[in-house]
Motif scaffolding. Structure first.
Motif, mmCIF file in Angstrom:
data_model
loop_
_atom_site.group_PDB
_atom_site.id
_atom_site.type_symbol
_atom_site.label_atom_id
_atom_site.label_comp_id
_atom_site.label_asym_id
_atom_site.label_seq_id
_atom_site.Cartn_x
_atom_site.Cartn_y
_atom_site.Cartn_z
ATOM 1 N N ILE A 172 0.819 -1.194 0.000
ATOM 2 C CA ILE A 172 0.000 0.000 0.000
ATOM 3 C C ILE A 172 0.858 1.251 0.000
ATOM 4 O O ILE A 172 0.469 2.299 -0.511
ATOM 5 C CB ILE A 172 -0.968 -0.025 1.213
ATOM 6 N N PRO A 211 1.382 3.598 -6.808
ATOM 7 C CA PRO A 211 0.415 2.691 -7.429
ATOM 8 C C PRO A 211 0.797 2.295 -8.845
ATOM 9 O O PRO A 211 1.215 3.136 -9.642
ATOM 10 C CB PRO A 211 -0.887 3.506 -7.413
ATOM 11 N N THR A 220 -4.255 2.949 -11.569
ATOM 12 C CA THR A 220 -5.300 3.849 -11.087
ATOM 13 C C THR A 220 -6.626 3.384 -11.658
ATOM 14 O O THR A 220 -6.799 3.321 -12.874
ATOM 15 C CB THR A 220 -5.051 5.302 -11.526
ATOM 16 N N TRP A 262 -2.448 -0.277 -6.064
ATOM 17 C CA TRP A 262 -3.455 0.436 -6.833
ATOM 18 C C TRP A 262 -3.992 1.617 -6.033
ATOM 19 O O TRP A 262 -3.833 1.702 -4.816
ATOM 20 C CB TRP A 262 -4.604 -0.499 -7.221
ATOM 21 N N GLU A 263 -4.621 2.515 -6.760
ATOM 22 C CA GLU A 263 -5.412 3.576 -6.158
ATOM 23 C C GLU A 263 -6.740 3.607 -6.905
ATOM 24 O O GLU A 263 -6.831 3.166 -8.052
ATOM 25 C CB GLU A 263 -4.724 4.939 -6.276
ATOM 26 N N ASP A 311 -10.110 3.107 3.541
ATOM 27 C CA ASP A 311 -8.969 2.737 2.705
ATOM 28 C C ASP A 311 -8.386 4.009 2.088
ATOM 29 O O ASP A 311 -9.034 4.667 1.278
ATOM 30 C CB ASP A 311 -9.429 1.778 1.603
ATOM 31 N N ASP A 312 -7.159 4.349 2.486
ATOM 32 C CA ASP A 312 -6.532 5.587 2.021
ATOM 33 C C ASP A 312 -6.228 5.580 0.526
ATOM 34 O O ASP A 312 -5.910 6.628 -0.049
ATOM 35 C CB ASP A 312 -5.231 5.843 2.798
ATOM 36 N N ARG A 313 -6.311 4.435 -0.105
ATOM 37 C CA ARG A 313 -6.063 4.360 -1.546
ATOM 38 C C ARG A 313 -7.264 4.836 -2.358
ATOM 39 O O ARG A 313 -7.162 5.002 -3.567
ATOM 40 C CB ARG A 313 -5.702 2.929 -1.947
ATOM 41 N N ARG A 317 -9.895 7.669 -3.291
ATOM 42 C CA ARG A 317 -10.242 9.089 -3.252
ATOM 43 C C ARG A 317 -11.625 9.272 -3.866
ATOM 44 O O ARG A 317 -11.934 8.640 -4.878
ATOM 45 C CB ARG A 317 -9.224 9.927 -4.024
#
Length: 354
Positions: A17, A21, A24, A51-52, A73-75, A77
């Motif tokens: 994490i 990444p 995307t 990944w994000e 999950d900070d990934r 947005r």
């Protein structure tokens, strides 16, 4: 003893994490909160965790943000448009501008990726030196009850059937849909550019975008096994709005992916596909490309002339007709003037919710 090649995807999840990444995921969403939750869980279950996800709400209500907050999950947005755009082309263009991964995927908010999808796709890209990867997905058209009585999807077909880009010039706009199972190098995707709104097109925005990518002359690679799932089962519930129901079949597959091995999940899907194929009988052999199709391909690749656009212009066909019909069917809306995405990109963080 030969030493195994190092890969960031072999790191523990906590360390993966923290890596830049690889991919995307750009996810346009509207109202389908339950399906979106399952789609994001399928990302969290990937064996490759680099990944994000950029979730772009098309003027969603607070329930979407509340669900995303529970994932913690900070990934992920989340941006939310201030007014309705009405289709994926705007959110996809917005997300492409914000992507930081080496590759991008325009993932539908109601499609699932099997746990080995990213590892397999990235391996195929590396082997072929590809700019654009197109994966195989199983299509679920039916619902059934398992031995416990739980509602499950039944997968009966696979797309794309053939690794052949010439099918892009067909009038059928579904051979390579959806974009959920593509991986495109970010630099290549940005060369292709923004997605065009349906009101300007005789093709769908998706087909128009991938045809532009094809004409750029990059290297395309095709997957040869199913690593994605697409659901058409909402159409079974024709008595209600497609956006007003929970799709428990998504949850069924996520629970299976959480509880069983990747191999077992593949075996479950393969068995369904085999049973469906046996009912259909022998598969038809693909016909070789004809002279007319070869000419249409050459005109498009060398001169940029799309035969469908020419025919549509002469017949005075309305642009964006399919999307107008789908929007009316799905939400009862009619959006004539799309929002200006470029103006939103001047300060995208103003639209960020999470």
């Amino acid at each position: 003893m030969k030493r195994e090649a190092w890969s960031p995807c072999c790191l523990p999840i906590s360390e993966r994490i923290m890596q830049t990444p690889r991919v995307t995921f750009i996810i346009a969403t509207y109202r389908r909160v339950d399906a979106l939750h399952s789609t994001l869980r399928s990302l969290q279950l990937q064996t490759c965790q680099q990944w994000e996800a950029i979730v772009v709400g098309d003027c969603c209500g607070p329930e979407t943000g509340a669900m995303l907050h529970t994932l913690a999950d900070d990934r992920i947005r989340y941006y939310n448009f201030p007014e309705r755009f009405g289709e994926q082309s705007g959110p996809n263009s917005f997300g492409l501008h914000l992507a930081t991964g080496d590759f991008v995927c325009f993932l539908n908010h109601d499609d699932l990726l099997l746990a080995d999808h990213l590892d397999y796709a990235l391996g195929q890209i590396a082997a072929a030196g590809a700019d654009f990867y197109i994966g195989q997905a199983a299509n679920g058209y039916q619902l059934a009850a398992d031995a416990s009585g739980a509602i499950m999807p039944v997968f009966t077909s696979v797309l794309p059937l053939q690794p052949d880009l010439v099918d892009l010039i067909k009038e059928d706009d579904y051979a390579f849909d959806p974009s959920s199972f593509w991986l495109v190098r970010r630099a290549y995707a940005r060369k292709v550019g923004s997605w065009q709104h349906s009101s300007r097109l005789w093709r769908t925005p998706l087909r128009h975008w991938i045809m532009r990518a094809w004409r750029l002359g990059g290297v395309f690679s095709f997957g040869d096994r199913v690593t994605g799932l697409r659901f058409w089962t909402q159409n079974v519930r024709a008595s209600t709005s497609l956006y007003d129901v929970e799709t428990t079949e998504h949850q069924y597959m996520i629970k299976m992916m959480e509880a069983r091995s990747v191999h077992d999940v593949h075996a479950f899907i393969a068995q369904q596909l085999q049973e469906a194929a046996s009912k259909r009988g022998p598969a038809r052999r693909k016909k070789p490309i004809g002279t007319r199709r070869a000419l249409q391909k050459a005109l498009f690749l060398h001169l940029g002339i799309d035969h469908l656009v020419v025919r549509s212009w002469f017949s005075r066909r309305d642009k964006g007709g399919l999307h107008k019909t789908l929007l009316q069917k799905r939400t009862g809306e009619s959006i004539s003037q799309p929002m200006d995405i470029d103006s939103l990109l001047k300060n995208p963080e103003a639209l960020r919710v999470l």
